[in-house]
Scaffold this motif. Structure first.
Motif, PDB file in Angstrom:
ATOM      1  N   THR A 158      22.386  78.224  23.070  1.00 41.61           N
ATOM      2  CA  THR A 158      21.364  77.592  22.251  1.00 41.61           C
ATOM      3  C   THR A 158      20.175  78.521  22.142  1.00 41.61           C
ATOM      4  O   THR A 158      20.006  79.437  22.954  1.00 41.61           O
ATOM      5  CB  THR A 158      20.936  76.230  22.840  1.00 41.61           C
ATOM      6  OG1 THR A 158      20.193  75.497  21.879  1.00 41.61           O
ATOM      7  CG2 THR A 158      20.081  76.426  24.092  1.00 41.61           C
ATOM      8  N   VAL A 160      16.077  78.977  22.140  1.00 43.27           N
ATOM      9  CA  VAL A 160      14.707  78.526  22.399  1.00 43.27           C
ATOM     10  C   VAL A 160      13.824  79.733  22.116  1.00 43.27           C
ATOM     11  O   VAL A 160      13.939  80.757  22.797  1.00 43.27           O
ATOM     12  CB  VAL A 160      14.508  78.040  23.845  1.00 43.27           C
ATOM     13  CG1 VAL A 160      13.038  77.700  24.084  1.00 43.27           C
ATOM     14  CG2 VAL A 160      15.384  76.827  24.126  1.00 43.27           C
ATOM     15  N   VAL A 335       7.434  75.086  23.867  1.00 42.51           N
ATOM     16  CA  VAL A 335       8.645  75.822  24.229  1.00 42.51           C
ATOM     17  C   VAL A 335       9.182  75.337  25.575  1.00 42.51           C
ATOM     18  O   VAL A 335      10.390  75.129  25.739  1.00 42.51           O
ATOM     19  CB  VAL A 335       8.363  77.331  24.254  1.00 42.51           C
ATOM     20  CG1 VAL A 335       9.529  78.094  24.868  1.00 42.51           C
ATOM     21  CG2 VAL A 335       8.089  77.839  22.840  1.00 42.51           C
ATOM     22  N   GLN A 338      11.106  72.257  25.144  1.00 42.00           N
ATOM     23  CA  GLN A 338      12.472  72.451  24.649  1.00 42.00           C
ATOM     24  C   GLN A 338      13.433  72.730  25.805  1.00 42.00           C
ATOM     25  O   GLN A 338      14.567  72.235  25.816  1.00 42.00           O
ATOM     26  CB  GLN A 338      12.507  73.597  23.639  1.00 42.00           C
ATOM     27  CG  GLN A 338      11.783  73.303  22.344  1.00 42.00           C
ATOM     28  CD  GLN A 338      11.962  74.417  21.333  1.00 42.00           C
ATOM     29  OE1 GLN A 338      13.082  74.890  21.091  1.00 42.00           O
ATOM     30  NE2 GLN A 338      10.860  74.860  20.738  1.00 42.00           N
ATOM     31  N   TYR A 339      12.995  73.526  26.781  1.00 40.41           N
ATOM     32  CA  TYR A 339      13.821  73.762  27.961  1.00 40.41           C
ATOM     33  C   TYR A 339      14.071  72.450  28.708  1.00 40.41           C
ATOM     34  O   TYR A 339      15.202  72.159  29.121  1.00 40.41           O
ATOM     35  CB  TYR A 339      13.147  74.755  28.898  1.00 40.41           C
ATOM     36  CG  TYR A 339      13.314  76.204  28.557  1.00 40.41           C
ATOM     37  CD1 TYR A 339      14.457  76.907  28.934  1.00 40.41           C
ATOM     38  CD2 TYR A 339      12.331  76.899  27.876  1.00 40.41           C
ATOM     39  CE1 TYR A 339      14.607  78.246  28.642  1.00 40.41           C
ATOM     40  CE2 TYR A 339      12.467  78.249  27.563  1.00 40.41           C
ATOM     41  CZ  TYR A 339      13.614  78.910  27.957  1.00 40.41           C
ATOM     42  OH  TYR A 339      13.754  80.246  27.655  1.00 40.41           O
ATOM     43  N   GLU A 341      14.101  69.458  27.621  1.00 40.65           N
ATOM     44  CA  GLU A 341      15.046  68.613  26.886  1.00 40.65           C
ATOM     45  C   GLU A 341      16.481  69.089  27.113  1.00 40.65           C
ATOM     46  O   GLU A 341      17.404  68.271  27.247  1.00 40.65           O
ATOM     47  CB  GLU A 341      14.712  68.631  25.403  1.00 40.65           C
ATOM     48  CG  GLU A 341      15.539  67.667  24.571  1.00 40.65           C
ATOM     49  CD  GLU A 341      15.414  66.218  25.017  1.00 40.65           C
ATOM     50  OE1 GLU A 341      16.430  65.491  24.931  1.00 40.65           O
ATOM     51  OE2 GLU A 341      14.314  65.821  25.476  1.00 40.65           O
ATOM     52  N   LEU A 342      16.692  70.393  27.184  1.00 42.10           N
ATOM     53  CA  LEU A 342      18.026  70.923  27.485  1.00 42.10           C
ATOM     54  C   LEU A 342      18.471  70.510  28.887  1.00 42.10           C
ATOM     55  O   LEU A 342      19.643  70.183  29.107  1.00 42.10           O
ATOM     56  CB  LEU A 342      18.030  72.443  27.366  1.00 42.10           C
ATOM     57  CG  LEU A 342      17.862  73.034  25.972  1.00 42.10           C
ATOM     58  CD1 LEU A 342      17.774  74.553  26.049  1.00 42.10           C
ATOM     59  CD2 LEU A 342      19.021  72.630  25.077  1.00 42.10           C
TER      60      LEU A 342
END
Length: 351
Positions: A158, A160, A335, A338-339, A341-342
């Motif tokens: 993915t 990011v 950012v 986003q990590y 959420e992963l």
């Protein structure tokens, strides 16, 4: 949440952009209240195995032969009992050790694969290092494709993107107005000559000015080329600058031009776009820079160097801005989100 970061050579031992990115992520997760420990090769002179460096706990895996890092790491990870392991892709052998430790601890393994890791492609471990992790994170689709060529899949990779400090942009006053800005390490890969040739074609197109930020082994040659093209009265080479001075240049510039031949992630272009510049990117097969201007009104891509002057001239028809709030989604906090959420998608209760 307890997070183990496998990072054989963290800053200040490594000055790579990818190393700085992973160090920033570790610090951001620590700031969110998670327990973070970095597993590295020790370089400190104290007798203790664990040391606090700039607010982050570091544990030296071995003070003996560096090769023991790989064999001792899995047991240390299991003993720590993390909820999650995050690893640098440098070196690939350490990713395999991190994978074994994560597997024994029954937790997910995330690998941050920036693309500037030295000698990765020649490693015999690059295939399993890319295919075994729960998720491989890259800063661009360009780098994601490269990791998939190593052996990763679409499902376990993915993107990011790299981040910026957006509040610093708004807190920094714009500098002197210029028509074109450029920033890169001034080596052969910067490809500044394409911009200089394009500007030479625009010599009669008004009283434009340009600023070149950066230093490097080819700076003198580029300054000579600018003089030979009779552009030395239009272009100012300001050398390497701290971040606040770069922001001031970008906020005062109308257009930022990107010509570098190799860019895993075009950090300076991102900063300039967030500072309101119109982005003009010369497409390069080994660069991800074009990804930042695709599908954006204030960005354009050229595939032919001979078309660069026309694109720059067209960019000057756009209205001037000294900040672009649409890039707030690239702020470091966003950012990090986003990590996180992963991590949640992998079943980890992150916050």
């Amino acid at each position: 949440m307890r997070i183990a970061v496998v990072f054989r050579d963290p800053p200040p031992q490594s000055e790579r952009a990818g190393a700085a990115r992973l160090r920033r992520l570790a610090a951001a997760l620590d700031d969110r209240g998670h327990e973070v420990r970095i597993y590295c090769l020790p370089w400190w002179e104290t007798s203790g195995r664990r040391i606090d460096i700039d607010g982050l706990e570091h544990e030296g895996v071995t003070f003996e032969h560096p090769a023991l890092y790989y064999s001792r790491l899995p047991g240390l990870l299991v003993r720590y009992g993390p909820d999650l392991v995050v690893a640098s892709a440098d070196p690939p052998g350490a990713v395999l050790s991190a994978w074994l430790g994560a597997r024994l601890a029954r937790v997910p393994l995330f690998v941050d694969w920036y693309g500037d890791e030295p000698d990765v492609s020649g490693s015999e471990w690059v295939g399993p290092a890319s295919s075994l992790p729960t998720r491989v994170v890259t800063p661009s689709e360009h780098q994601r494709t490269r990791v998939r060529e190593y052996g990763a899949s679409e499902a376990n990779t993915t993107v990011v993107p790299g981040g910026i400090d957006f509040p610093t942009i708004t807190a920094t006053d714009p500098g002197e107005r210029v028509d074109v800005a450029f920033a890169a390490r001034l080596d052969d890969d910067s490809n500044l000559e394409d911009l200089l040739l394009a500007l030479a074609e625009l010599r009669e197109a008004g009283e434009w000015t340009a600023t070149v930020v950066g230093d490097g082994p080819e700076r003198a040659a580029f300054e000579t080329q600018a003089r030979d093209l009779r552009l030395d009265d239009r272009i100012e080479f300001v050398g390497d600058c701290p971040r606040e001075e770069r922001i001031a240049v970008y906020r005062g510039a109308h257009t930022f031009v990107q010509t570098a031949r190799r860019q895993t992630f075009a950090r300076e272009l991102l900063w300039a776009l967030a500072c309101g510049c119109v982005g003009v990117v010369e497409f390069q097969s080994d660069s991800s820079a074009h990804e930042l201007v695709e599908r954006r009104d204030r960005g354009m891509r050229v595939t032919d160097p001979d078309a660069l002057d026309g694109a720059i001239s067209e960019s000057w028809t756009f209205g001037f801005r000294d900040v672009d709030t649409t890039f707030q989604g690239f702020d470091h906090a966003a950012v990090t989100g986003q990590y996180v959420e992963l991590f949640r998608e992998a079943g980890v209760g992150a916050r």
